[in-house]
Design an enzyme around this catalytic site. Structure first.
Site, short mmCIF file in Angstrom:
data_model
loop_
_atom_site.label_atom_id
_atom_site.label_comp_id
_atom_site.label_asym_id
_atom_site.label_seq_id
_atom_site.Cartn_x
_atom_site.Cartn_y
_atom_site.Cartn_z
CG PHE A 61 -1.99 1.05 1.18
CD1 PHE A 61 -2.81 1.21 0.08
CD2 PHE A 61 -2.18 1.88 2.28
CE1 PHE A 61 -3.79 2.20 0.06
CE2 PHE A 61 -3.16 2.86 2.27
CZ PHE A 61 -3.97 3.02 1.15
CE LYS A 62 4.77 2.39 5.44
NZ LYS A 62 5.96 2.15 6.29
CB CYS A 170 -14.78 8.84 -12.39
SG CYS A 170 -14.16 8.24 -10.80
N GLY A 311 -8.21 10.11 -13.30
CA GLY A 311 -8.50 8.77 -12.81
C GLY A 311 -7.33 8.10 -12.13
#
Length: 396
Positions: A61-62, A170, A311
């Site tokens: 995730f980092k 979006c 995006g």
């Protein structure tokens, strides 16, 4: 064609139509006060979801956050709210939709109202002149909808004609411009209040090794609302347009089923994002440009000002490379993404606001950075692309 008492229906029909293009007359934006720094967000996220021991997933995730090109985001969900509502921090194990919707039913209209008040203040006209309201969100499905709630919060007249644009995602920042153009140009004197309000409380959840696309979404999305006043035939010296909406289109990218999708479940809105999305957009975007601008004899995409939905960094990088765009073309888009993340439908309106402000600050001749014509793109589930041709306004 005439009916009773000599009424000419054809003349009546023509009298209902505006003379000119719809214009964006004002823009307002709003964000929750809670700001999360992207560099520390992995620690914050894994601590609050009680996953600090999962160091391998946290490291992944980092890396996602580091590559995102995002510096910070605004989020309604604070550490205090998460502690009081631990069901939001589970992955898919605990039902949480009721908790989420209780928050969203209040916060989505509230933030939309804040943005709308700023747009109305800039417009400088009484609220009684608003004839239509378009309200867009991907977060709350209540009845009556958030369009009804924000109309009440603003004190709009009961006769204001409301349209709800819900669960589009979006690309809807372009959708609402298409709808506003049609309303403004087909109803002489209409003034359309457009509001997009998005909140990540609908998608926030704990991490999972088997759903890394969910982690990508958690690294990208932020909360925000944007509002526009749209109308044709601006009143000289009274209303100050910043862009004209010249032409609009919507298309679905071929062979893109399931590339971006979301499912509303008892655990909230689950998010699926395939790795092919940047390729799908970058290999099809020129077709959209040719369709839009061949009618204006424009084929040099660097002669346009650009408003592209952010995006994600990979999408912007591949679009820029495939079209040989000058890096300055996506500067406003990248700035908004860096400062706010992906705010879904509201993003392109933040970029419009940034573009006109930067144009004036930099001494440009028009609201489009010195360029006359521009393009706005919305990308989202479907995979759907909204294309909007804009004309800038010369600065006095």
């Amino acid at each position: 064609m005439s009916v009773g008492m000599g009424v000419d229906l054809e003349a009546f029909r023509k009298s209902q139509r505006a003379d000119g293009f719809a214009s964006i007359l004002a823009i307002g934006t709003a964000n929750p006060p809670n700001v999360v720094d992207q560099s520390t967000y992995p620690d914050y996220y894994f601590r609050n979801t009680n996953n600090e021991d999962n160091t391998d997933l946290k490291d992944k995730f980092k890396r996602i956050c580091e590559r995102s090109a995002i510096k910070k985001r605004h989020m309604y969900l604070t550490e205090e709210i998460l502690k009081k509502n631990p069901e939001l921090c589970a992955f898919l194990e605990v039902p949480s939709l009721d908790t989420r919707q209780a928050m969203l039913a209040v916060e989505v209209p509230r933030l939309g109202k804040e943005a709308a008040e700023k747009a109305i203040e800039e417009w400088g006209q009484p609220k009684s002149r608003i004839t239509h309201l378009i309200f867009c969100t991907t977060t709350t499905p209540d009845l009556p909808g958030a369009d009804f709630e924000v109309a009440k919060l603003l004190g709009l007249h009961p006769s204001v004609k409301r349209v709800g644009v819900f669960q589009h995602g979006c690309f809807a920042g372009g959708t609402v411009l298409r709808l506003a153009k049609d309303l403004a140009e087909n109803n002489r004197g209409a003034r359309v209040l457009v509001v997009c309000s998005e909140n990540t409380a609908v998608t926030f959840r704990g991490p999972s090794e088997t759903h890394l696309d969910g982690l990508v979404g958690l690294a990208l999305f932020g909360d925000g609302a944007a509002a526009l006043i749209v109308g044709a035939d601006p009143i000289p010296q009274v209303e100050k347009p910043c862009f004209e909406i010249v032409w609009t289109a919507q298309t679905v990218v071929p062979n893109s089923d399931g590339a971006i999708s979301g499912k509303l479940r008892e655990v909230g809105l689950t998010f699926q994002l395939k790795g092919a999305v940047p390729d799908l957009i970058s290999t099809n975007i020129e077709k959209c440009l040719v369709e839009a601008f061949s009618q204006f004899n424009i084929s040099d995409w660097n002669q346009l000002f650009w408003i592209a939905h952010p995006g994600g960094r990979a999408i912007l990088d591949q679009v820029e490379a495939s079209l040989n765009l000058d890096p300055t073309k996506l500067r406003a888009t990248r700035h908004v993404m860096s400062e706010y993340g992906n705010m879904s439908s509201a993003c392109v309106h933040f970029i419009l606001d940034e573009t006109r402000k930067a144009s004036r600050q930099n001494g440009c001749s028009t609201s489009g950075g010195g360029f006359q014509m521009g393009v706005l793109f919305g990308f989202g589930p479907g995979l759907t692309v909204e294309t909007v041709v804009l004309k800038s306004i010369p600065f006095p």
